[in-house]
Design a protein around this motif. Sequence first.
Motif, PDB file in Angstrom:
ATOM      1  N   LEU A  76       0.820  -1.219   0.000  1.00 25.84           N
ATOM      2  CA  LEU A  76       0.000   0.000   0.000  1.00 25.84           C
ATOM      3  C   LEU A  76       0.850   1.263   0.000  1.00 25.84           C
ATOM      4  CD1 LEU A  76      -2.749  -1.002   2.593  1.00 25.84           C
ATOM      5  CD2 LEU A  76      -2.983  -0.892   0.111  1.00 25.84           C
ATOM      6  N   GLU A  77       2.165   1.106   0.162  1.00 26.65           N
ATOM      7  CA  GLU A  77       3.028   2.267   0.337  1.00 26.65           C
ATOM      8  C   GLU A  77       2.910   3.300  -0.789  1.00 26.65           C
ATOM      9  OE1 GLU A  77       5.716   4.729   2.296  1.00 26.65           O
ATOM     10  OE2 GLU A  77       4.457   3.083   2.975  1.00 26.65           O
ATOM     11  N   PRO A  78       2.867   2.898  -2.079  1.00 31.23           N
ATOM     12  CA  PRO A  78       2.790   3.932  -3.129  1.00 31.23           C
ATOM     13  C   PRO A  78       1.523   4.779  -3.069  1.00 31.23           C
ATOM     14  CG  PRO A  78       3.453   1.823  -4.052  1.00 31.23           C
ATOM     15  CD  PRO A  78       2.999   1.553  -2.659  1.00 31.23           C
ATOM     16  N   PHE A  79       0.480   4.277  -2.409  1.00 34.99           N
ATOM     17  CA  PHE A  79      -0.788   5.004  -2.388  1.00 34.99           C
ATOM     18  C   PHE A  79      -0.926   5.913  -1.179  1.00 34.99           C
ATOM     19  CE2 PHE A  79      -1.582   0.617  -4.102  1.00 34.99           C
ATOM     20  CZ  PHE A  79      -1.430   0.971  -5.427  1.00 34.99           C
ATOM     21  N   SER A  80       0.099   5.928  -0.322  1.00 31.54           N
ATOM     22  CA  SER A  80       0.060   6.814   0.838  1.00 31.54           C
ATOM     23  C   SER A  80       0.208   8.260   0.378  1.00 31.54           C
ATOM     24  CB  SER A  80       1.177   6.455   1.816  1.00 31.54           C
ATOM     25  OG  SER A  80       2.444   6.827   1.280  1.00 31.54           O
ATOM     26  N   ASN A  81      -0.119   9.165   1.268  1.00 34.06           N
ATOM     27  CA  ASN A  81      -0.035  10.588   0.932  1.00 34.06           C
ATOM     28  C   ASN A  81       1.405  11.095   0.866  1.00 34.06           C
ATOM     29  OD1 ASN A  81      -2.817  10.914   0.706  1.00 34.06           O
ATOM     30  ND2 ASN A  81      -3.055  11.293   2.902  1.00 34.06           N
ATOM     31  N   THR A  82       2.361  10.183   1.111  1.00 32.37           N
ATOM     32  CA  THR A  82       3.775  10.563   1.004  1.00 32.37           C
ATOM     33  C   THR A  82       4.164  10.796  -0.443  1.00 32.37           C
ATOM     34  OG1 THR A  82       4.322   9.285   2.971  1.00 32.37           O
ATOM     35  CG2 THR A  82       6.138   9.822   1.483  1.00 32.37           C
ATOM     36  N   TYR A  83       3.623   9.986  -1.344  1.00 27.91           N
ATOM     37  CA  TYR A  83       4.051  10.024  -2.744  1.00 27.91           C
ATOM     38  C   TYR A  83       3.159  10.979  -3.539  1.00 27.91           C
ATOM     39  CZ  TYR A  83       6.946   6.169  -1.299  1.00 27.91           C
ATOM     40  OH  TYR A  83       7.881   5.414  -0.644  1.00 27.91           O
TER      41      TYR A  83
ATOM     42  N   PHE B  98       5.858   2.916  -7.416  1.00 30.10           N
ATOM     43  CA  PHE B  98       4.887   1.960  -7.932  1.00 30.10           C
ATOM     44  C   PHE B  98       5.555   0.912  -8.819  1.00 30.10           C
ATOM     45  CE2 PHE B  98       1.722   0.190 -10.662  1.00 30.10           C
ATOM     46  CZ  PHE B  98       0.537   0.207  -9.942  1.00 30.10           C
ATOM     47  N   GLU B  99       6.555   1.319  -9.605  1.00 34.59           N
ATOM     48  CA  GLU B  99       7.193   0.350 -10.482  1.00 34.59           C
ATOM     49  C   GLU B  99       7.870  -0.753  -9.677  1.00 34.59           C
ATOM     50  OE1 GLU B  99      10.270  -0.072 -14.254  1.00 34.59           O
ATOM     51  OE2 GLU B  99       9.981   1.893 -13.334  1.00 34.59           O
ATOM     52  N   VAL B 100       8.448  -0.396  -8.537  1.00 25.73           N
ATOM     53  CA  VAL B 100       9.094  -1.401  -7.690  1.00 25.73           C
ATOM     54  C   VAL B 100       8.055  -2.366  -7.123  1.00 25.73           C
ATOM     55  CG1 VAL B 100      10.407  -1.756  -5.559  1.00 25.73           C
ATOM     56  CG2 VAL B 100      11.044   0.088  -7.124  1.00 25.73           C
TER      57      VAL B 100
ATOM     58  N   THR C  26     -11.767   5.072 -20.498  1.00 25.97           N
ATOM     59  CA  THR C  26     -11.654   5.346 -19.077  1.00 25.97           C
ATOM     60  C   THR C  26     -11.840   4.031 -18.333  1.00 25.97           C
ATOM     61  OG1 THR C  26     -12.433   6.761 -17.260  1.00 25.97           O
ATOM     62  CG2 THR C  26     -14.110   5.881 -18.747  1.00 25.97           C
ATOM     63  N   TYR C  27     -11.939   4.091 -17.007  1.00 22.35           N
ATOM     64  CA  TYR C  27     -12.133   2.895 -16.192  1.00 22.35           C
ATOM     65  C   TYR C  27     -13.403   3.042 -15.351  1.00 22.35           C
ATOM     66  CZ  TYR C  27      -7.404   1.504 -17.458  1.00 22.35           C
ATOM     67  OH  TYR C  27      -6.294   1.147 -18.168  1.00 22.35           O
ATOM     68  N   ASN C  28     -13.975   1.910 -15.024  1.00 23.98           N
ATOM     69  CA  ASN C  28     -15.205   1.953 -14.231  1.00 23.98           C
ATOM     70  C   ASN C  28     -14.938   2.251 -12.765  1.00 23.98           C
ATOM     71  OD1 ASN C  28     -13.981  -0.578 -13.756  1.00 23.98           O
ATOM     72  ND2 ASN C  28     -15.933  -1.521 -13.206  1.00 23.98           N
ATOM     73  N   ASP C  29     -13.690   2.182 -12.330  1.00 26.10           N
ATOM     74  CA  ASP C  29     -13.352   2.411 -10.924  1.00 26.10           C
ATOM     75  C   ASP C  29     -12.029   3.161 -10.864  1.00 26.10           C
ATOM     76  OD1 ASP C  29     -12.839   2.407  -8.221  1.00 26.10           O
ATOM     77  OD2 ASP C  29     -12.844   0.223  -7.990  1.00 26.10           O
ATOM     78  N   LEU C  30     -12.063   4.374 -10.305  1.00 26.75           N
ATOM     79  CA  LEU C  30     -10.854   5.188 -10.185  1.00 26.75           C
ATOM     80  C   LEU C  30     -10.576   5.505  -8.724  1.00 26.75           C
ATOM     81  CD1 LEU C  30     -11.177   7.632 -13.229  1.00 26.75           C
ATOM     82  CD2 LEU C  30      -9.622   5.682 -12.982  1.00 26.75           C
ATOM     83  N   THR C  31     -10.609   4.463  -7.881  1.00 23.20           N
ATOM     84  CA  THR C  31     -10.276   4.641  -6.471  1.00 23.20           C
ATOM     85  C   THR C  31      -8.993   3.896  -6.165  1.00 23.20           C
ATOM     86  OG1 THR C  31     -11.641   2.727  -5.863  1.00 23.20           O
ATOM     87  CG2 THR C  31     -12.675   4.905  -5.759  1.00 23.20           C
ATOM     88  N   LEU C  32      -8.161   4.489  -5.298  1.00 27.73           N
ATOM     89  CA  LEU C  32      -6.914   3.853  -4.895  1.00 27.73           C
ATOM     90  C   LEU C  32      -7.179   2.792  -3.830  1.00 27.73           C
ATOM     91  CD1 LEU C  32      -4.500   6.924  -4.589  1.00 27.73           C
ATOM     92  CD2 LEU C  32      -4.463   5.149  -6.354  1.00 27.73           C
ATOM     93  N   PRO C  33      -6.398   1.726  -3.792  1.00 30.16           N
ATOM     94  CA  PRO C  33      -6.554   0.728  -2.728  1.00 30.16           C
ATOM     95  C   PRO C  33      -6.294   1.346  -1.359  1.00 30.16           C
ATOM     96  CG  PRO C  33      -5.166  -0.107  -4.505  1.00 30.16           C
ATOM     97  CD  PRO C  33      -5.355   1.359  -4.756  1.00 30.16           C
ATOM     98  N   SER C  34      -7.078   0.936  -0.384  1.00 26.89           N
ATOM     99  CA  SER C  34      -6.889   1.431   0.979  1.00 26.89           C
ATOM    100  C   SER C  34      -6.515   0.310   1.943  1.00 26.89           C
ATOM    101  CB  SER C  34      -8.162   2.127   1.480  1.00 26.89           C
ATOM    102  OG  SER C  34      -9.269   1.246   1.419  1.00 26.89           O
ATOM    103  N   SER C  35      -6.609  -0.939   1.503  1.00 27.71           N
ATOM    104  CA  SER C  35      -6.209  -2.075   2.330  1.00 27.71           C
ATOM    105  C   SER C  35      -5.820  -3.226   1.421  1.00 27.71           C
ATOM    106  CB  SER C  35      -7.345  -2.504   3.265  1.00 27.71           C
ATOM    107  OG  SER C  35      -8.456  -2.967   2.514  1.00 27.71           O
TER     108      SER C  35
END
Length: 577
Positions: free
Chosen positions: A248-255, A270-272, A354-363
């Motif tokens: 989940l690290e790439p989706f944190s507010n750090t990046y 994200f590539e890593v 486009t995509y039907n879902d544009l939400t980032l994973p949270s868990s």
Amino acid sequence: MNAGKFSDVFKLSLSAIAVASLWVPAGHAQAQTTTWSFCANENERCNFTGTRTVRYGANTTFATRTLTGGTQCSNAVFGDPLPGARKRCDLASSTTPTPTPTPTPTPTPTPTPTPTPTPTPTPGGTQVRLEWSEFINANGGADYEALLRGIQAMRANANSSDPQSWSYWTNVHLNYCPHSIAYFFAWHRGYLVEFEKQLRIASGHPTLVLPYWDYYRNPTMPTAFTDSSSPLYAPGRANSNVSPALSLEPFSNTYTDFQRGTPNSYEAAFEVRPHNAIHNIVGGAMADLQSPADPIFWLHHANIDRLWAAWVAAGNGRTMPVSTSTYWDGSFSYTTTLTMPRRETYNTTGLSYTYNDLTLPSSLPPSAMRTIRKPGVVKVQAGNGRNGSVLQRPAAETFTPAAARQINAGRRSLGGARNLQFNDTSTSVRIALQPQDSQALQAVIGNTSASPFGRTPAGSQYSSAQVVLENLQVTAAGKNGGYYYEVYVNLPASIDRQTAQRRYFVGSFGAFEISGLLRHGGNATLTFPATHILAEIPAQSMNEVTVSIVRVSGRNSPRGTVVTAGEARLELTANGN
């Protein structure tokens, strides 16, 4: 990692050109007539929405195709109908003259036609890419059947020079894909779009769109891909569950910054993980730059593309270079003649999807498990993203030491180890720093004093620190993947995994990264920026640095030595070195 261009593989024979025909209705004395309007010159992009008939050529000689969502006006798409001439693309608009009456024939019964698959449009002709579980049932299953039909036809096509063959697109990736450098996201976005156009032709479904696999909801590969009788099956995979690759690290507010070169680059993080890690855990063809040979590649990269769009949509300080920035100048190459302006990949809507879902994973999914192997200990730890799992620093082993030395005017090794072998356990390399090296490192991370080694000839002191793994090789046991290694600097004896990934993680490697480097020739060397991690170390503790190599294994993974390294070291480097 861009390789040199090659041409012979991508020459398109005229026999591969799909030429549209005009239908003359019964009872009409005159055929339908077609008028044409200019769209683009040769090697430019002809933009349009929906499905249109496009001709390519000059004078009275043209190749004609029915295409969807725009096209590159080039020989790579249409063949070369008029060698040596400057060609153009025109769009068709049809008009039907008033018919001449003819006698009414005796009616004959006709069979009920097969319904044409209904696309999944949004306003403006934009197509919607669906998650796999929704895709297989869309339009009564017609889209799914078209996908199978198209992939089967492309895999059966043995002509690697034909864009409608499977090997054609595998070769594009092998020779042109950018990895671990700028434009990883954007190049692959255009790559999927160009492949999708050929898939539509091969399937006979003009509005077919690629689905995506949301492994953050279901980390187990869809069953159609593990059925050996399916066109979606690929032999040799190590694993069908990618839980150990998820983070989940790439989706944190750090990046919050998009591009590489910053400590908080979303593209680099994200590539890593999850991108590279999934390639490594799945294994087989996916553990190599020939990964598009495995049909799951296309769903994996559709999800990657979706998660880029979702990151942009999430806002909250996340920024990407604006569309008018020089960052988007230039074009991407897919063959010697097939290119796409970088600016067209700025978002998905400009490419009519486009995509039907544009939400980032949270868990992480509840089933996500991560196997960490250390000498004498095998722990399977839950990674549900909520309660956190414990990571223990691997014991330091005794390696042949690599002495501190000047590598060149702008690089200095602070020490390390030689002739390392990485197997199904984890290990640590302890690097004792000489006093002058410790001082130089403190100068870099704190910028408090000049380096005792003086300035480089360019007049610049050392500016950063990095972990280097040099002369990497994958053994026969490791080539099929099913594993990867995480690299940490000064990992505490015991720490929550999420905290470790945020504060001490510098990178990862496996068969996918190493084979990619080796395929393009030369020494396979990986460097991991470590300045921001080392900056957290108190100055009085700067007499030793520990690099930990933590093995992460899929449910099926090889034992024994899988990777070797000529040297692992800590370096100081000046800008540009």
